[in-house]
Every structure is written in structure tokens, then in C-alpha cells.
Design an enzyme around this catalytic site. Structure first.
Site, short mmCIF file in Angstrom:
data_model
loop_
_atom_site.label_atom_id
_atom_site.label_comp_id
_atom_site.label_asym_id
_atom_site.label_seq_id
_atom_site.Cartn_x
_atom_site.Cartn_y
_atom_site.Cartn_z
N LYS A 34 1.01 -1.21 0.18
CA LYS A 34 -0.03 -0.10 0.00
C LYS A 34 0.86 1.49 0.04
CE LYS A 34 -2.51 -1.57 3.66
NZ LYS A 34 -3.62 -1.97 4.61
N GLY A 94 3.77 7.10 1.09
CA GLY A 94 4.20 8.38 1.06
C GLY A 94 3.43 9.59 1.88
N GLU A 95 2.39 9.75 2.16
CA GLU A 95 1.48 10.48 2.72
C GLU A 95 1.00 10.28 4.23
OE1 GLU A 95 -0.91 12.25 -0.81
OE2 GLU A 95 -1.28 10.10 -0.27
#
Lengths: 729, 166, 325
Positions: free
Chosen positions: A688, A691-692
Site C-alpha cells: 500500500k 508517502g503520505e
């Protein structure tokens, strides 16, 4: 041939799966790192075709109808080639995933700072001079520039109600009703947006600083009235994006049309100030959060309403409540969001749109509730975790929040913390700790990739996918190596060129998992072909150490290939899984801060983040992404705010001296722990996005720590010294 | 006007408009695009180069002012046997993501270590008259002129700590 | 940038002459402020005179004091062993400003002469009396934060952003100026800087062709020197407020005190009443509170700058406490 797969559920079509012992997931050096540390990596503006001209964008100084006063005079400056005031120029960058032109036109400014002209000259100094000399007049217009003055857009007003909020809230033993505000923010990637456009009379080639090439190609073609196959976009290296490079930007369109009109290559680089105003910012938000709980801290009602803004005709509305919808259980829920139309620079996606601000404020409110109810903040969260997604009743594809909370708590050393604020003091400094949960929806995107196994036993991975610092190059090498039984050193990875199969692009944290899965599928296709040649079932094929093995039949790859390359093409599509389950990534962030009793300055002394985001594809690059997100949370909590002039809405502090991105001295060592857990609903890789996730809550760990340290609750972000001081005094 | 200077041990003579900055000269005239333009106003440090032994922001310096200067850019950091220790350590500690600030970080760190060797104090140095110890706080303060929006500060500091310890 | 002629004269006299003869000229040394503003179109000199190679980069002992050359880089000044030992306030102020790179470039005189960071001054699309006399002040009625609360006028509230100059004010520094006739004169910093009044575009007493050649630092009037700066991030940011203190203690009493303030004034700020109030007194919280009251009684604040009053009082108190312990 293409191997297509759509993720409908945890089952798959007999695909091989990583066994956890191969190169996938390993802590490997970035394969593009050597080029970066030597200065050999070439970013968009660094392409310098012969005869290249230099373009500089010019802004509207006010709102309303716009005129160029002295364009003839400017054109007469020696070295100036032309002043463009072209209706095809775009008002602001396209929204992420638009795939079509944003609002175009230069005759009137919808916001102060809108690019309304392009000056092109033979050298950069002359182009800058000409842009400085070009006089632009704006008539002015009486348009709303403050969210309080704007009208809510009925099409962007959303309500989601479950149960009876009002009754539950009025009858609850413990309640909280608070309003938080977050300021406008910008991505402020280190590389300014830049484009070098070349036109050969038929086809446009554009080196750009862009995150989503397949969409950017379509957007650029639409802006210019070209067929998509007449446009090629290249972005092999991008100096950070964080959402600001999702859509085609003003420099690209202006450079392209100038190159087409002048018949010469044209470079347009946004000045740092332009970067702050002509791309998309994160909207300011105003959020009212109401929580009701019983004596044990079990939530009975959640109310969260948010007001955000954007320019007219922009589709994007910051999804502030995205995380609130599924994080905590409560039978009665009232979620309301609205968007007002105002004339500030366009709003759009900035790292973790929605959760970055929505989870941060909500987790701060949860800390307030924990105080009200006299319950440990970690415990309060653990008590309110839902079994299924509240409202919809969908199951979670995986739910690891409890584990993140408890593991993070142990790793940070939370136990024994005094619940009361203002308990620890070192000299003039109040010391405190705080925590927050981190959640982020997980998304999947269409993605394609091609893998070629070459007769020498190496493999080539190709896609138009980008690596904006996320690690795509490295990860795809690991994925192909894992799938084909090769070493990552045997893999070449070529990205960032729209002549290659369209990947997902880098946005919404989908890149590594979605395009990575397409790479895996492409390899799967190769594996099936090899199994066919060896006359065995694909499931019985093992590929390792450059060999293919079926039972007792073990062959060197070169023999299987017999001098011919073997290609695989993978194509991933989101499927029914997205609807059947709630898929998300999870985390918990803990922080220790020191707050000066004299000045109100806050220093973060340590920070720990524990995250679960499916299978981790590369420990090193994933850790860096998580650290980056946490540091962004620090900026959100303490330093960052784009200030708009109250009279005309222009971005006042539009540079890196006055818009305070955290510097090295602000950011302590960021301890990151990654809980590796393949999510079966996320396709054969089980990966999944990560990055955020780091920014979705980490800011509130700091805000909550400030409260614990000195008793000051900051509800208007960021917690600058003056605001903390107002509470201390 | 003409300017003579040495860049990465190679002598150059550049004919340019007096308005050309050292940074634009490196990038556009010499094709040395390793030095980055992040803000062009001395606010980010991406353009950091080493001029006559000192780290500076090449964007806020006129080429003409560097007549006779010796410049080292990121392209000149490698030694005869390959990557410099700092370049190697940045890779080992993932002191980069997008890589755009990296050349500036490396030039800055290279010169910063010299400053420490020369006993230069910083804002966080406790005693201005005692020898400088390169603590973690010292590295963080001294590297604060180089923004990294990917926020690889943990990796950058670890890389510098490792090299400084050698 | 607008086109300019670049000159590199070989003497201070030649530089002054060149500057006197060219009506729209600017001296350049470090370039960190001038080029910034030239790129923004805020400053548009037609002649740029490079004074970085005039030999003004030495630090000489002058009696009990120092003469600091105009083009000594900030980093070198902060590092000078004499400064570190006897004027640590100056080192501290320098080291708290800008970044390592900028301090290697920026010079003594350039630092003194740096222009305000008012965002409206830096934006040629908005009116500004400092940039375009008579056009109006956009900060008033606009977004104010890094603006002055002392020395303001209805025409300008722009802040002087220097740290170094604040320390120098507390250290009674004088500016040495060479004029086009070859004469040298000295001005203390109070005289050197002008308050905006109705001519905010005139910031100093320098006339065309005047070249700052050095800053003279007398022997320090106190051995207890403290510089404290408050800012929005831990490093590489301008001061919200800063306080410089030079104190001498005798028998538990404050024998002499010189305080100067940054982040609050249209010029590096000093209030002699504050200094006098402290002299001869025993340190106490009440005394320090009174000093803060005295300092801020004339403050002109606005919505965005009101916080500076309590902040500067608290920092002053903390600095005095530290300096008198």
C-alpha cells in the site's frame, strides 16, 4: 500480449507472490542515488537543446480585466523575441488526474498573480529584464478573497449523517465543541516547476517537472489543441512534487506554445515566487469538531464540519473528513463539508489532501477529549477503534491501528507519563509529550508497465511512471528481480517518458504499489511464457539465481531465451475490492517537545512513528518517506502558513525566506518503525501507499505535546511563538 | 564582459552579460547543472558551491565578482578513487529523496567540515573560546542553510556524523 | 535585473568618485541583499561598483577597540579571536543570522545597509513609500507581522532586519565613511540610521558617493554580553524579536547597561532611558519589568505586531536575568 488484472478481492489468478526472502523489501541503496550525489541527474530545466530561447512568465498585479501596456516597447528590446499574451495559457496548474486542460485565458485575472503573459528572449538575463519591464494593468474587481466572504458552492456541500447526533451530544457525560483552523500551505518542492519544449513541426517534446505523465500528456495536448500522440512528455528526474506537479503547469503550456510559434526550443522556469502562486496550494480550513463520550471515554457522537475554499471552476475540494469517516466508532455521526469560492490562488492536492489537515485537527481534539474524560490518550483511541467501517459497515482489508498505537507507545516510552500538563521543567523550558493516530485512505490506480527479459539474462523495466524521490526506480528493480529470480543489479529501469507504457504516476501514494504491481504482472507474464516453454504449470516454476526450475528441469535463463528477448506487459486496474472493503494505512506518532516559557518557541526533541502500510517494498526508501511525512507534520504544526493579503488575496509571503519550511535544526532524529504486513486486498504484492501517511496526524502529536508541556492548547495552526506566548502569558 | 575562473580544476574564460550570476554561468554557460537553482534568492541553499574554499550561494553572486576564483561544484567532489566519503555516506544513509537539494547539501557539508576543523563556532556552540565539538546539534544548525523539502534531515545528519567521526 | 555597468575600481577613493559621478549607482560586495532586490526589480542601479577587492577586509586593533573593514565577511568577523573573546555579543548576533553560506558572503557594511524584509517593499506590484516615495504604504491595512513597533510613521512601518547591527548598537559602534572628496567622517549608529518619517526611502545619512569603509568598535563597556533572538524556526529566519545586552556589574549592582533591540524598530533600536533606569540598581524582577515597561511605553502596534510588546518584555527580562547572574 498483456496480462491484465483487476483487484476484486484477496483472491488472485494464481500469481506468484513474494516469499519474503528475496530482494523485495530489502534495505537497498537508491539506484538513482549515485547520479544524484554526483550532480549527474538531469532535471527538466537542465536540458539545453541548441538554439534554446528563455521564457519568463509575467503575473497579473490585480484582479479583473488585464491589459499589457507596453508590449511593443518590450518586444523592441534587443534580444527579446516575442511577448505572448495567448488565450491558450492556463490560469493555474491542472488538478491531479484531470487529463484535460484547466481553465485557460489571459484577459482577466481570477486571482492576483495569475500568469497573463510570457516574455521570450535569447538569454535568461534579457528575458528577466523584459518581464520586469513589462507593465501589466488590472482593472481590479470586487471579488471575495476571504473564506468568510465567499459563498458556499451548493455542488460542493456534503452531509453524511448516521444516527441522531444532536440527542447523543446533548445527553453525553463528556462533550467537546472546538473549532480549529489551518492556514493555506504550499508544497514548496525544491525544484521549481520548469519546462523545456521542442517542436519539430509535428510533434511536441516537453521535458517537464511533472508527477503524472499520462495525464499531463493529455492535459498538454488539450491545452494546445493537439492529438495526444503528437505530445511526448519526459520527466526522468523530478525535484520533489508533493502534489504541486500533479497537473500540467503554466510553464509547460507557455513553453510549448512559444516553441510552436517561434520554431525554436523554449525553456520556461517558474521563479520561486511563481511556484508559490501559480500552482495549487493547500486550502486554508476552518473545522468545528464536536465529540461526545460516556464516562469510559467511549465515543457516542462525532461531529466534524469543515469549510475549505477554491477558485471558481476548480473541481477540487479538500476532503478534510476523509479520515474522520472511518477512524473511530461512534453510533451517531454528523459530517458536513462545504467549499466557498474565493479569489485566492487555486487550491489543490498537497501531500495527503484531506487527512493532512483533517486528521491533524481531529487527533488534537481527541487529545482534548482525553483530558476532559481523564483517560490516557492512547487508551482513549484504543477504546474507540471500530470493528467495521462506521456508517458503511464494510470490513477493513486490514486494521493495524491498535498495533501501531501499542508498539509506538512502547518504543517511545510513553508509560509513566503524567496525565497533567506543566509537570516537567528544564530551566525556562517546559517539557511535554504527545501522541496521535495516523490514518490515510489507500488508493489504487490504473497502471501499466513493460518488462523485457533480454537474452543476456538481464531485465529492463519500462513505464512512464515517475520517481519524485519516492524510490520508484529502486523498488521496481527489486520487484522485477524478485519475480524473475535475478539480482537487482541485473535490472535496468527506465521511467518518466510517455512513449513508454502508462504507469499510475506519483500521486495519492499509489505509485509504488500500483505501478509496482503492474511490473509484477509483466514479470508474471514472462514467468508464464517460461513455464510454457518448459512445459510445466506456472505455479510449479521457480525462478532464482538466474535459473528457471520446474521439478528436475533446471535451466539457465539464457538457455530458456535462446537468443530472443521475452517481453511481458502488465496492466493493473482498480476493481471491486475498493468497494467491498475499507482499505487504509495506519500509524501512531509520538513526540516530545520543549516549549520556552519566555518566548513561546517550541523545539521538537524527539519523534517516533510506527506505521503499517502493507508490504514494505524497500525499508530504506519507505523509512525516508515516512520521515518526510513526519517532518511535514512538524511544519504543519509549528512553522508553515501561506499568508494572503486581506484586500486582494495575493500570497504575501511567497518565498522560502518568509514561508517557513522546517530547516535541519527544526527536525530531530525521526525514529521510524514499519510494521510489514502484506494486505491481501492490495493485489499480489500486498503493498500500500506510504508517502503520505507520515503527515496524517504527526502534527497533532506535536500540538498535543505542547499542551502537555505548558498547558497551552493551540487551535489556530501553526503554533508560532506569538500564539503559544498568548496562552502562556 | 570576460571572466576567468577555475571550476573543478579546469580553467574557463566566460564571455557573459554582467548580470549573469555565478550559478547561471555554471549551469547555462558551462553545462555544469549539478548546482541547482531552487529559489535564486539565497533562501534554500540548493546552489551551494565552494568558492575559494568557502561555501556560498552561487545564485547571489555575480560571475564577474569571481574573476580569478577557484570554484568547486558537486561535479568536482569525487576523488581519484571515486565518490567522496560524504557522497558515499549520503547513499548509505539515504540522505536524499528527490535529489534536488543534494548537490548543495554535499558542497555545504564538505565546506562545513572544514569550518569545524578551523575551529569556527556556530549559533549553538556553548563556549566561543573552546574548541568546537561536532555534536548532532552542531551539524543540524550548521546545515540549516540547506533546505530539504523531502526532509531527509535524519539521513543527512547521520551521513555527516559518520564522516566526521572518521 | 535591469542592465548595469559593472566596475571594479582599485581604491576606495576611485569607488567613491565613481559612485558620486553615477546618479543611480550601487556598491556591491557580498551581493546577498543587492542581487536579491535587483532580481525582484526593487533595486535597479545602472552602475554597480564592486568594492569587494579594495582591501577593506581587515580587522585592525585601534587603541582598546577594533576597526572592522567594511567588506569583512560576517563569518570571519564572528570568528575573529579578539571578537570572540571581548565582543562575544557581536559573534553571537552574527552567528544567529542567515546561514553559513550567506555569512561567508555578506559583509560588515552590507549587513548594516541591508534593506527591510517588508513583503510589500519587496513586491513591485504593491505601493510602498520606501520603494516609490508617495505611493502609499501597503503594510498598513495589510498583513503585518515582521514590522516595526518603534520608530514608525504613518508612511512606513518597515523593520530593520539585521542582527549584527543590533549588537553593534549595544556596543556603541561607529561607522567610518569615506566621501567623494576623500574626507573621512564617523557616525554612531543612532546618527547613521534615520527613522522613516515622511521620507522612508532615505534610510541613512549617506550621501551619493559615500562609502562605508569600516566600523569602529570601542572597548566593550561591559563583560557581560548576551544576545538572544526569537524566531519562527530554529535557524535561518529573521528575528521576531532580539535583545542585545552589554552589562557591567559592581558590588551586586548594575554599573552600566547598554541594551539594543532587533525585530522591533525601523532601525536597530536602543532606548537610553532603559539603560539609565538600570544603572546603579540591584538586579530584580521588578526592575527588569520596569525596564520592559519603559521600553514599550511608546510602542505603536497593529493587529499583527501586538505580540512583540509582551515578547520583547519577556526576552528583555530573561536576558537581564542571565546577564546579571
Amino acid at each position: 500480449m498483456t496480462l491484465e488484472h483487476q483487484i476484486d478481492g484477496p483472491e488472485d489468478e494464481g500469481f506468484a507472490r513474494p516469499d519474503g526472502n528475496g530482494p523485495l523489501g530489502a534495505d537497498l541503496e537508491r539506484r538513482d542515488g549515485a547520479a544524484k550525489v554526483c550532480g549527474a541527474a538531469r532535471y527538466a530545466a537542465e536540458h539545453h537543446p541548441d538554439g534554446m530561447l528563455h521564457g519568463v512568465l509575467v503575473r497579473a498585479p490585480g484582479l479583473g480585466p488585464v491589459r499589457l501596456v507596453n508590449a511593443d516597447e518590450i518586444t523592441a528590446i534587443p534580444g527579446v523575441r516575442r511577448v505572448f499574451h495567448d488565450a491558450r495559457m492556463i490560469r493555474n496548474a491542472a488538478q491531479g488526474g484531470a487529463g484535460k486542460a484547466p481553465v485557460q485565458g489571459v484577459k482577466a485575472a481570477a486571482y492576483v498573480g495569475q500568469p497573463v503573459a510570457l516574455v521570450v528572449a535569447e538569454d535568461f538575463a534579457t528575458a528577466c529584464e523584459a518581464a520586469n519591464r513589462l507593465r501589466v494593468e488590472a482593472d481590479g474587481a470586487d471579488l471575495p478573497v476571504h473564506p468568510k466572504a465567499g459563498e458556499p458552492d451548493p455542488d460542493k456541500t456534503k452531509d453524511k449523517t448516521t444516527g441522531d447526533f444532536d440527542t447523543a451530544f446533548s445527553e453525553a457525560a463528556v462533550t467537546l465543541d472546538v473549532t480549529y483552523t489551518t492556514p493555506a500551505m504550499v508544497s514548496a518542492a525544491m525544484e521549481p516547476h520548469a519546462a523545456v519544449a521542442e517542436w519539430d513541426g509535428e510533434r511536441l517534446t516537453l521535458h517537464g517537472a511533472l508527477q503524472m505523465l499520462r495525464d499531463n500528456k493529455a492535459e498538454l495536448a488539450d491545452c494546445l489543441g493537439l492529438a495526444e500522440d503528437k505530445v511526448r512528455v519526459l520527466s526522468p528526474f523530478i525535484g520533489g512534487g508533493f502534489g504541486s506537479k500533479l497537473g500540467i503547469s503554466a510553464d509547460c503550456v507557455a513553453a510549448a506554445l512559444a516553441a510552436m510559434e517561434l520554431g525554436c526550443p523554449v525553456r520556461v522556469v517558474q521563479s520561486r515566487r511563481q511556484v508559490f502562486e501559480v500552482n495549487t496550494r493547500r486550502t486554508e480550513t476552518s473545522q468545528r469538531i464536536r465529540l461526545a463520550a460516556d464516562r469510559d471515554g467511549r465515543l457516542t457522537a462525532i461531529g466534524h464540519s469543515a469549510r475549505v475554499s477554491n477558485l471558481p471552476d476548480e473541481s477540487f475540494s479538500e476532503p478534510v473528513l476523509q479520515g474522520t469517516a472511518f477512524t473511530y466508532a461512534a453510533p451517531n455521526r454528523l459530517l458536513h463539508s462545504e467549499l466557498v469560492r474565493i479569489h485566492r490562488p487555486a487550491a489543490g492536492s498537497v501531500r495527503a489532501p484531506g487527512e493532512a489537515v483533517g486528521v491533524t485537527t481531529f487527533e488534537a481534539a481527541m487529545d482534548e477529549l482525553a483530558n476532559e474524560a481523564g483517560i490516557d490518550p492512547v487508551e482513549l483511541r484504543l477504546r474507540n477503534l471500530p470493528e467495521v467501517e462506521p456508517g458503511s459497515g464494510r470490513p477493513f482489508s486490514s486494521h493495524r491501528l491498535a498495533e501501531c498505537l501499542t508498539e509506538g507507545r512502547d518504543r517511545f516510552g510513553w508509560d509513566g507519563r503524567s496525565p497533567e500538563p506543566r509537570q516537567r521543567r528544564e530551566g525556562e523550558w517546559w517539557i511535554g509529550t504527545g501522541m496521535a493516530a495516523a490514518v490515510r485512505v489507500n488508493m489504487v490506480s490504473d497502471a501499466e508497465a513493460r518488462v523485457t527479459l533480454t537474452p543476456d539474462g538481464r531485465a529492463l523495466v519500462e513505464s512512464d511512471m515517475t520517481d519524485i524521490g519516492t524510490g520508484s526506480y529502486t523498488i521496481f528493480g527489486q520487484i522485477a528481480a524478485e519475480a524473475l529470480g535475478l539480482s537487482p543489479d541485473d535490472i535496468d529501469v527506465v521511467l518518466g517518458d510517455t512513449d513508454l507504457p502508462p504507469g499510475s504516476g506519483s500521486g495519492g501514494s499509489v505509485g509504488a504499489a500500483s505501478t509496482g504491481t503492474a511490473v509484477w504482472l509483466a514479470c508474471e507474464e514472462i514467468r508464464r511464457a517460461i513455464a510454457g516453454r518448459m512445459e510445466c504449470a506456472p505455479g510449479n516454476l521457480t525462478m532464482a539465481e538466474g535459473h528457471a526450475t520446474c521439478g528436475n528441469d533446471r535451466r539457465v535463463l539464457q538457455d530458456v531465451l535462446s537468443g530472443q528477448p521475452l517481453k511481458g506487459h502488465g496492466k493493473l486496474a482498480p476493481g471491486a475490492a475498493m468497494k467491498k472493503v475499507r482499505q487504509a494505512t495506519w500509524g501512531a506518532v509520538f513526540a516530545e517537545v520543549a516549549v520556552s516559557d519566555v518566548t513561546g518557541e517550541t523545539r521538537v526533541r524527539r519523534m517516533q512513528g510506527t506505521f503499517a502500510a502493507g508490504r514494505i517494498l524497500n525499508q530504506r526508501t519507505a523509512r525516508s518517506q515516512a520521515q518526510g511525512g513526519m517532518a511535514w507534520g512538524l511544519g504543519l504544526a509549528l512553522t508553515e502558513a501561506l499568508v494572503h493579503d486581506r484586500r486582494d488575496g495575493h500570497a504575501v509571503n511567497r518565498d522560502l525566506a518568509e514561508y517557513h519550511v522546517p530547516v535541519n535544526a527544526d527536525v530531530p532524529h525521526l525514529d521510524v518503525r514499519l510494521l510489514d504486513e502484506p494486505d491481501d486486498w492490495a493485489g499480489p504484492l500486498g503493498a500500500k501507499g506510504i508517502g503520505e501517511l507520515g503527515i496524517c496526524g504527526s502534527g497533532s502529536a506535536i500540538l498535543n505535546a505542547i499542551h502537555h508541556a505548558c498547558g497551552v492548547r493551540i487551535r489556530d495552526l501553526p503554533a508560532t511563538p506569538d500564539r503559544v506566548l498568548a496562552g502562556l502569558a | 564582459m570576460k571572466t576567468q575562473l577555475t571550476v573543478n580544476r579546469t580553467r574557463h574564460e566566460i564571455e557573459a552579460d554582467p548580470r549573469v550570476t555565478l550559478l547561471d554561468a555554471l549551469r547555462d554557460h558551462l553545462g555544469l547543472t549539478g548546482s541547482k537553482k531552487g529559489c535564486d534568492h539565497g533562501q534554500c541553499g540548493a546552489c551551494t558551491v565552494i568558492a575559494d574554499g568557502r561555501r556560498i550561494n552561487a545564485c547571489l553572486s555575480l560571475l564577474a565578482q569571481h574573476d580569478g576564483s577557484e570554484i568547486v561544484t558537486v561535479e568536482g567532489l569525487e576523488g581519484a578513487d571515486g565518490l567522496s566519503p560524504l557522497q558515499r555516506a549520503f547513499l548509505d544513509h539515504d540522505g536524499m529523496q528527490c535529489g534536488y537539494c543534494t548537490p548543495g547539501q554535499l558542497c555545504s557539508a564538505t565546506a562545513m567540515l572544514d569550518e569545524v576543523r578551523n575551529g569556527r563556532a556556530s549559533h549553538v556552540t556553548e563556549d566561543l573560546e573552546a574548541p568546537v565539538t561536532l555534536t548532532r546539534d552542531e551539524i543540524m544548525e550548521r546545515m540549516s542553510g540547506n533546505l530539504c523539502r523531502c526532509a531527509c534531515y535524519s539521513g543527512i545528519v547521520a551521513a555527516i556524523e559518520e564522516v566526521a567521526a572518521e | 535585473m535591469m542592465p548595469f555597468d559593472y566596475h571594479r575600481p582599485d581604491s576606495a577613493a576611485a569607488a567613491c568618485e565613481r559612485g558620486h559621478g553615477a546618479p543611480n549607482s550601487a556598491f556591491i560586495a557580498g551581493g546577498t541583499n543587492l542581487l536579491d532586490l535587483m532580481k525582484l526589480g526593487v533595486m535597479t542601479p545602472e552602475t554597480v561598483i564592486d568594492v569587494s577587492r579594495l582591501g577593506l577586509d581587515g580587522i585592525e586593533e585601534q587603541g582598546e577597540g577594533l576597526s572592522i573593514g567594511a567588506t569583512v565577511p560576517n563569518a570571519d568577523l564572528a570568528d575573529d579571536p579578539r571578537v570572540r573573546a571581548r565582543w562575544p555579543l557581536l559573534s553571537r548576533a552574527l552567528l544567529s543570522g542567515a546561514s553559513g553560506q550567506l555569512r561567508n558572503m555578506a559583509t560588515t557594511a552590507g549587513n548594516l545597509l541591508q534593506r527591510t524584509r517588508c513583503p510589500y517593499f519587496q513586491d513591485t506590484d504593491t505601493p510602498c513609500n520606501k520603494r516609490e516615495p508617495g505611493s502609499g504604504c501597503s503594510a498598513l491595512g495589510g498583513e503585518m507581522r515582521n514590522h516595526a513597533i518603534f520608530g514608525t510613521s504613518e508612511h512606513c512601518v518597515a523593520l530593520h532586519p539585521s542582527d549584527m547591527a543590533v549588537a553593534m548598537r549595544a556596543l556603541d559602534a561607529e561607522v567610518e565613511i569615506c566621501d567623494p572628496d576623500g574626507k573621512t567622517r564617523c557616525l554612531d549608529l543612532d546618527q547613521f540610521y534615520r527613522e522613516p518619517g515622511d521620507t522612508p526611502h532615505i534610510e541613512t545619512r549617506l550621501d551619493p558617493g559615500d562609502l562605508v569603509t569600516a566600523v569602529r568598535l570601542p572597548a566593550p563597556r561591559g563583560d557581560r554580553q548576551v544576545y538572544r533572538k526569537v524566531r519562527d524556526r530554529a535557524s535561518y529566519a529573521f528575528a521576531l524579536v532580539s535583545v542585545a545586552a552589554v552589562l557591567r556589574m559592581q558590588d551586586g549592582k548594575i554599573e552600566s547597561a547598554a541594551l539594543a533591540f532587533g525585530g522591533v524598530g525601523t532601525k536597530p533600536w536602543r532606548d537610553l532611558e532603559v539603560d539609565l533606569l538600570l544603572q546603579g540598581e540591584r538586579p530584580s524582577d521588578a526592575l527588569f519589568d520596569k525596564a520592559g515597561e519603559t521600553l514599550t511605553q511608546g510602542a505603536e502596534t497593529h493587529e499583527g505586531t501586538a505580540f512583540k510588546v509582551p515578547l520583547v518584555k519577556r526576552v528583555l527580562k530573561a536576558v537581564l536575568t542571565e546577564a546579571t547572574q
